[in-house]
Design a protein around this motif. Structure first.
Motif, PDB file in Angstrom:
ATOM      1  N   TYR A  23       8.392   9.804  -1.420  1.00  0.00           N
ATOM      2  CA  TYR A  23       7.357   9.019  -0.739  1.00  0.00           C
ATOM      3  C   TYR A  23       7.184   7.664  -1.427  1.00  0.00           C
ATOM      4  CZ  TYR A  23       6.008  13.125   1.959  1.00  0.00           C
ATOM      5  OH  TYR A  23       6.017  14.203   2.812  1.00  0.00           O
ATOM      6  N   ARG A  24       6.630   6.716  -0.681  1.00  0.00           N
ATOM      7  CA  ARG A  24       6.360   5.394  -1.213  1.00  0.00           C
ATOM      8  C   ARG A  24       5.001   4.898  -0.698  1.00  0.00           C
ATOM      9  NH1 ARG A  24      10.068   6.976  -3.620  1.00  0.00           N
ATOM     10  NH2 ARG A  24      12.052   5.940  -4.120  1.00  0.00           N
ATOM     11  N   ALA A  25       4.388   3.976  -1.432  1.00  0.00           N
ATOM     12  CA  ALA A  25       3.198   3.257  -0.978  1.00  0.00           C
ATOM     13  C   ALA A  25       3.639   1.903  -0.439  1.00  0.00           C
ATOM     14  CB  ALA A  25       2.205   3.071  -2.123  1.00  0.00           C
ATOM     15  N   VAL A  26       3.152   1.537   0.731  1.00  0.00           N
ATOM     16  CA  VAL A  26       3.588   0.318   1.413  1.00  0.00           C
ATOM     17  C   VAL A  26       2.395  -0.610   1.614  1.00  0.00           C
ATOM     18  CG1 VAL A  26       4.571  -0.630   3.532  1.00  0.00           C
ATOM     19  CG2 VAL A  26       5.457   1.516   2.597  1.00  0.00           C
ATOM     20  N   THR A  27       2.570  -1.867   1.249  1.00  0.00           N
ATOM     21  CA  THR A  27       1.559  -2.882   1.520  1.00  0.00           C
ATOM     22  C   THR A  27       2.034  -3.749   2.675  1.00  0.00           C
ATOM     23  OG1 THR A  27       0.876  -2.939  -0.803  1.00  0.00           O
ATOM     24  CG2 THR A  27       0.214  -4.786   0.579  1.00  0.00           C
ATOM     25  N   LEU A  28       1.254  -3.794   3.734  1.00  0.00           N
ATOM     26  CA  LEU A  28       1.566  -4.643   4.881  1.00  0.00           C
ATOM     27  C   LEU A  28       0.808  -5.956   4.730  1.00  0.00           C
ATOM     28  CD1 LEU A  28       1.411  -2.020   7.780  1.00  0.00           C
ATOM     29  CD2 LEU A  28       3.421  -2.852   6.550  1.00  0.00           C
ATOM     30  N   SER A  29       1.546  -7.044   4.716  1.00  0.00           N
ATOM     31  CA  SER A  29       0.961  -8.359   4.462  1.00  0.00           C
ATOM     32  C   SER A  29       0.212  -8.871   5.693  1.00  0.00           C
ATOM     33  CB  SER A  29       2.067  -9.350   4.087  1.00  0.00           C
ATOM     34  OG  SER A  29       1.549 -10.668   4.006  1.00  0.00           O
ATOM     35  N   LEU A  30      -0.997  -9.379   5.441  1.00  0.00           N
ATOM     36  CA  LEU A  30      -1.759 -10.084   6.471  1.00  0.00           C
ATOM     37  C   LEU A  30      -1.762 -11.581   6.170  1.00  0.00           C
ATOM     38  CD1 LEU A  30      -4.853  -7.713   6.909  1.00  0.00           C
ATOM     39  CD2 LEU A  30      -2.629  -7.629   8.049  1.00  0.00           C
ATOM     40  N   LYS A  31      -0.639 -12.075   5.626  1.00  0.00           N
ATOM     41  CA  LYS A  31      -0.568 -13.469   5.192  1.00  0.00           C
ATOM     42  C   LYS A  31       0.637 -14.218   5.783  1.00  0.00           C
ATOM     43  CE  LYS A  31      -3.789 -12.178   2.205  1.00  0.00           C
ATOM     44  NZ  LYS A  31      -3.523 -12.068   0.777  1.00  0.00           N
ATOM     45  N   PRO A  32       0.918 -14.083   7.078  1.00  0.00           N
ATOM     46  CA  PRO A  32       1.987 -14.918   7.642  1.00  0.00           C
ATOM     47  C   PRO A  32       1.530 -16.374   7.701  1.00  0.00           C
ATOM     48  CG  PRO A  32       0.853 -13.792   9.405  1.00  0.00           C
ATOM     49  CD  PRO A  32       0.284 -13.253   8.110  1.00  0.00           C
ATOM     50  N   VAL A  37      -2.798  -1.214   2.977  1.00  0.00           N
ATOM     51  CA  VAL A  37      -1.896  -0.299   2.283  1.00  0.00           C
ATOM     52  C   VAL A  37      -1.772   1.000   3.070  1.00  0.00           C
ATOM     53  CG1 VAL A  37      -1.492   1.009   0.156  1.00  0.00           C
ATOM     54  CG2 VAL A  37      -2.521  -1.279   0.047  1.00  0.00           C
ATOM     55  N   LEU A  38      -0.536   1.410   3.335  1.00  0.00           N
ATOM     56  CA  LEU A  38      -0.229   2.750   3.816  1.00  0.00           C
ATOM     57  C   LEU A  38       0.256   3.525   2.603  1.00  0.00           C
ATOM     58  CD1 LEU A  38       1.611   1.985   7.190  1.00  0.00           C
ATOM     59  CD2 LEU A  38      -0.828   2.287   6.757  1.00  0.00           C
ATOM     60  N   ALA A  39      -0.538   4.482   2.150  1.00  0.00           N
ATOM     61  CA  ALA A  39      -0.352   5.036   0.815  1.00  0.00           C
ATOM     62  C   ALA A  39       0.678   6.149   0.727  1.00  0.00           C
ATOM     63  CB  ALA A  39      -1.686   5.544   0.275  1.00  0.00           C
ATOM     64  N   ASP A  40       1.054   6.774   1.835  1.00  0.00           N
ATOM     65  CA  ASP A  40       1.901   7.977   1.768  1.00  0.00           C
ATOM     66  C   ASP A  40       2.986   7.922   2.841  1.00  0.00           C
ATOM     67  OD1 ASP A  40       0.265   9.732  -0.239  1.00  0.00           O
ATOM     68  OD2 ASP A  40      -1.203   9.052   1.249  1.00  0.00           O
TER      69      ASP A  40
END
Length: 369
Positions: A143-152, A189-192
């Motif tokens: 599993y991984r933690a994913v950060t989705l950027s809100l900075k385009p 963040v999508l943590a799982d």
């Protein structure tokens, strides 16, 4: 500790705002069972001795600075003797009861590696770049933690449309057990997320403008609403952030510059955390005009530091060029392993200040010591 017991370091008196202050350690190794009673003692001391005559000074940090951290800690210890080992001490049974309300998602076991993920990362450079900035390790194998950027570029930092929010909820349901977290860096963040699902998640996020691979880079700006939306602000923040994003929209260059935290606040309340940005920008009011004060050397985390103002403030249109000069100075002086903050700490303020304000500043410093 060496026995495997959980201990807490208690730090008091920190804060940003008009009087930025680093907190002081008043307890190095507090057993977790005593956290409620000890923190209650902290509040009791503040309630008894804190400033009541001035709303702007009704802060724990003001009291700690006035009497000193050692004296404050001594008074807390004296107050704590009235509650220590009392009914508010947390038992293992109570911890277990409360912990039961915070269950981990029912995630199936997965292999630590995934051949499909490795193949996509090797064959798709855009996906590989996103993984390098937006994906972090996880305590569970596979599993991984994913950060989705809100900075385009072109969007106010941290802003998200209603359509994107719907899409984000769908992505969380599909790939992260219905859970998402909003970070103080103004991202999501999508943590799982399963390693095998990362490529599909990336495709879905990219389709909705949520996959900018700039986490931790200069354009991953923390920015308060500023004068566009906040009645307390002295100056606008969002247009400054957008101008900086446009000046640094070349991702290849951003990746060469590396980790750099830039924070913007529209007033001294510091909602944009400018005091702890590697580069901090503060909006100030000069006789009805909007100007911007720039600091460098701030940092959050385990090596927290407060930034120092480099000199006189700048007009709005000057700010992107100022940031460019600061970055150029870093690039010229860095060693291969150094981040921006590391170089600032090693070489000090002078080279950055000289580049921004010109050689006259450097000569004046030499002349006047």
């Amino acid at each position: 500790d060496e026995k495997g017991e959980v201990l807490a370091r208690v730090i008091v008196g920190g804060g940003m705002g008009r009087t930025p202050t680093l907190g002081s350690v008043i307890q190095e190794a507090l057993p977790w069972q005593h956290l409620p009673t000890y923190l209650d003692a902290v509040l009791r001391v503040y309630n008894r001795y804190g400033r009541r005559d001035n709303a702007y000074k009704a802060r724990i940090k003001i009291l700690v600075k006035a009497i000193g951290a050692e004296a404050f800690a001594r008074q807390v210890d004296e107050e704590w003797t009235l509650e220590r080992d009392g009914i508010a001490t947390v038992t293992q049974a109570e911890l277990d009861r409360a912990s039961a309300a915070f269950t981990d998602p029912d995630a199936p076991e997965r292999p630590a590696t995934d051949a499909g993920f490795d193949a996509k990362r090797a064959s798709d450079p855009a996906f590989a770049r996103w993984v390098s900035r937006c994906v972090r390790g996880h305590k569970r194998p596979g599993y991984r933690a994913v950060t989705l950027s809100l900075k385009p570029t072109g969007v106010a930092p941290g802003d998200i449309s209603c359509e994107q929010m719907d899409a984000l909820a769908d992505l969380a349901d599909r790939y992260s057990f219905g859970e998402l977290r909003v970070s103080h860096e103004q991202n999501v963040v999508l943590a799982d997320v399963a390693l095998a699902d990362l490529y599909e998640l990336w495709l879905g996020a990219r389709a909705h403008g949520l996959a900018t691979p700039n986490i931790g880079l200069l354009t991953d700006i923390i920015c308060c609403p500023g004068g566009d939306f906040c009645s307390l602000a002295n100056a606008k923040s969002i247009p400054i952030a957008q101008a900086i994003q446009e000046a640094f929209e070349n991702l290849d260059y951003l990746y060469d510059v590396g980790d750099l935290e830039l924070n913007i606040s529209g007033c001294m309340n510091s909602c944009g955390h400018h005091h702890v940005g590697h580069i901090g920008i503060l909006g100030v009011d000069k006789t009805g005009s909007e100007w911007y004060q720039v600091s460098i050397g701030g940092s959050q985390g385990n090596q927290t530091s407060l930034g120092d103002v480099i000199g006189p403030s700048f007009a709005a249109e000057e700010v992107p060029d100022v940031v460019t000069k600061l970055v150029d100075t870093y690039v010229e002086h860095r060693t291969p392993e150094e981040r921006f903050i590391d170089t600032v700490r090693r070489i000090g303020m002078a080279p950055f200040k000289a580049r921004v304000y010109g050689e006259s500043t450097k000569k004046a410093e030499v002349t006047h010591g």
